[in-house]
Enzyme design. Structure first.
Site, short mmCIF file in Angstrom:
data_model
loop_
_atom_site.label_atom_id
_atom_site.label_comp_id
_atom_site.label_asym_id
_atom_site.label_seq_id
_atom_site.Cartn_x
_atom_site.Cartn_y
_atom_site.Cartn_z
N LYS A 171 0.82 -1.21 0.00
CA LYS A 171 0.00 0.00 0.00
C LYS A 171 0.86 1.26 0.00
O LYS A 171 0.54 2.24 -0.67
CB LYS A 171 -0.96 -0.02 1.20
CG LYS A 171 -2.04 -1.08 1.08
CD LYS A 171 -2.99 -1.06 2.27
CE LYS A 171 -4.07 -2.11 2.11
NZ LYS A 171 -5.00 -2.14 3.26
N LYS B 174 -13.46 -3.60 -4.71
CA LYS B 174 -13.71 -2.18 -4.98
C LYS B 174 -12.42 -1.38 -5.05
O LYS B 174 -12.42 -0.24 -5.49
CB LYS B 174 -14.62 -1.60 -3.90
CG LYS B 174 -16.01 -2.19 -3.91
CD LYS B 174 -16.89 -1.47 -2.92
CE LYS B 174 -18.26 -2.13 -2.85
NZ LYS B 174 -19.15 -1.44 -1.92
N LYS C 90 -9.83 -10.68 -9.00
CA LYS C 90 -10.70 -10.81 -7.85
C LYS C 90 -11.71 -9.66 -7.79
O LYS C 90 -11.37 -8.51 -8.08
CB LYS C 90 -9.83 -10.82 -6.58
CG LYS C 90 -10.59 -10.92 -5.27
CD LYS C 90 -9.59 -10.87 -4.12
CE LYS C 90 -10.28 -10.88 -2.77
NZ LYS C 90 -9.30 -10.79 -1.65
#
Length: 330
Positions: free
Chosen positions: A112, A198, A195
């Site tokens: 991230k 969102k 996958k």
């Protein structure tokens, strides 16, 4: 009974079908035969920019959907993380037990932070796994239902629990990862090799539980398909149709083989219409129940406050033992 604990972040207005089939459906099943604690981890949601009104709305929406999907206040302890201050208390102790290098190796932080750069990453994102360890150890959980991507965090939790126990005396149950394995691996219906999520930013391929029936109907009828006309499961050659077969099978209970036979000789249009019908009718009562709960906010809050009170009782016992063993004056 063995205790299970898991949590979900309130980071969107609606769960999607992958959330349900990949995790929540199994949470519901684990309620029978286990002492289940399920938490809406709103503190973890603070690692990204947060709108206060939206956080509150999404926390309540998450609770309503969990209840509508089958989490029972009679069978489980459903609560909000921030309503149990002991999470923060034990989180700090876990941070003080964790080495900087150990924390730096957590793959989710590396993934991230690499997208936005270290200077733009929150410290809370770095210390997230320590708070997650506290979430688990606070309730002396035996099993933690998680996806494979969370296995590293459970291993860190076990390491920290073992480290504390060896230094300060037996305090924490060492939890085991209960890796959620499901035949229904749901992919994006527009990008069927990816996958359903969102985080990609695209909503056209995500089937959302709280979407109006006509919205999901349109999404499925517009789903990506493959060359040819044969309705056949083959993820390598026909990922779009294979994904829709998986969705139909997971919700209808029919085997994929039976579905292949049922739609032999029929076109993709007929098949997608059938999938749309199954999805819409399956989700219709769930959405209605969630909306009913959201309309009676007092009742919903009563359920959450009751669950949080039960959670605080368990959490306080753990904190008192931890502080005593650590030498903190009570």
């Amino acid at each position: 009974m063995k205790r299970v604990l898991s949590g979900i972040q309130p980071t969107s207005d609606s769960f999607h079908l992958g959330n349900y089939l990949g995790a929540v459906k199994q949470w519901v099943e684990l309620q029978d035969g286990h002492d289940a604690f399920y938490c809406i981890v709103d503190l973890h949601a603070l690692t990204i920019e947060t709108d206060p009104a939206l956080l509150r709305k999404r926390t309540l929406a998450s609770a309503a959907q969990l209840l509508a999907l089958g989490i029972s206040p009679e069978k489980s302890t459903l609560f909000v993380q921030s309503q149990v201050p002991q999470h923060n208390q034990l989180g700090w102790i876990m941070e003080c037990l964790t080495g900087f290098g150990e924390a730096s190796r957590m793959t989710q932080f590396k993934d991230k932070s690499s997208k936005v750069g270290a200077d733009s990453s929150r410290v809370g994102l770095f210390t997230y796994p320590m708070l997650q360890a506290a979430d688990i150890l606070l309730y002396q959980a035996h099993f933690v239902p998680v996806g494979e991507d969370q296995r590293q965090h459970i291993e860190l939790t076990r390491d920290l629990a073992g480290r504390f126990n060896s230094r300060y005396g037996q305090t924490f149950q060492l939890p085991e990862a209960y890796i959620l394995k499901t035949a229904a691996k749901i992919n994006d219906i527009q990008e069927p090799t990816s996958k359903m999520s969102k985080s990609s930013g695209a909503v056209a391929g995500v089937i959302e539980i709280m979407d109006a029936p006509e919205v999901n109907l349109k999404k499925i009828r517009s789903a990506m398909t493959d060359a040819g006309r044969e309705v056949k499961y083959d993820m390598a050659e026909k990922p779009g149709i294979s994904n829709l077969l998986t969705i139909h099978s997971a919700l209808s209970g029919q085997t994929i083989a039976n579905l292949e036979n049922e739609f032999a000789g029929k076109g993709y249009g007929d098949f997608k219409a059938a999938v749309a019908d199954v999805v819409v009718e399956y989700l219709r009562p769930i959405r209605a129940k969630a909306m009913e709960l959201l309309e009676d906010e007092k009742h919903l809050l009563d359920i959450l406050h009751s669950g949080s009170a039960k959670a605080r009782t368990v959490a306080q016992e753990t904190i008192e033992t931890t502080y005593k063993n650590l030498g903190v004056v009570l």
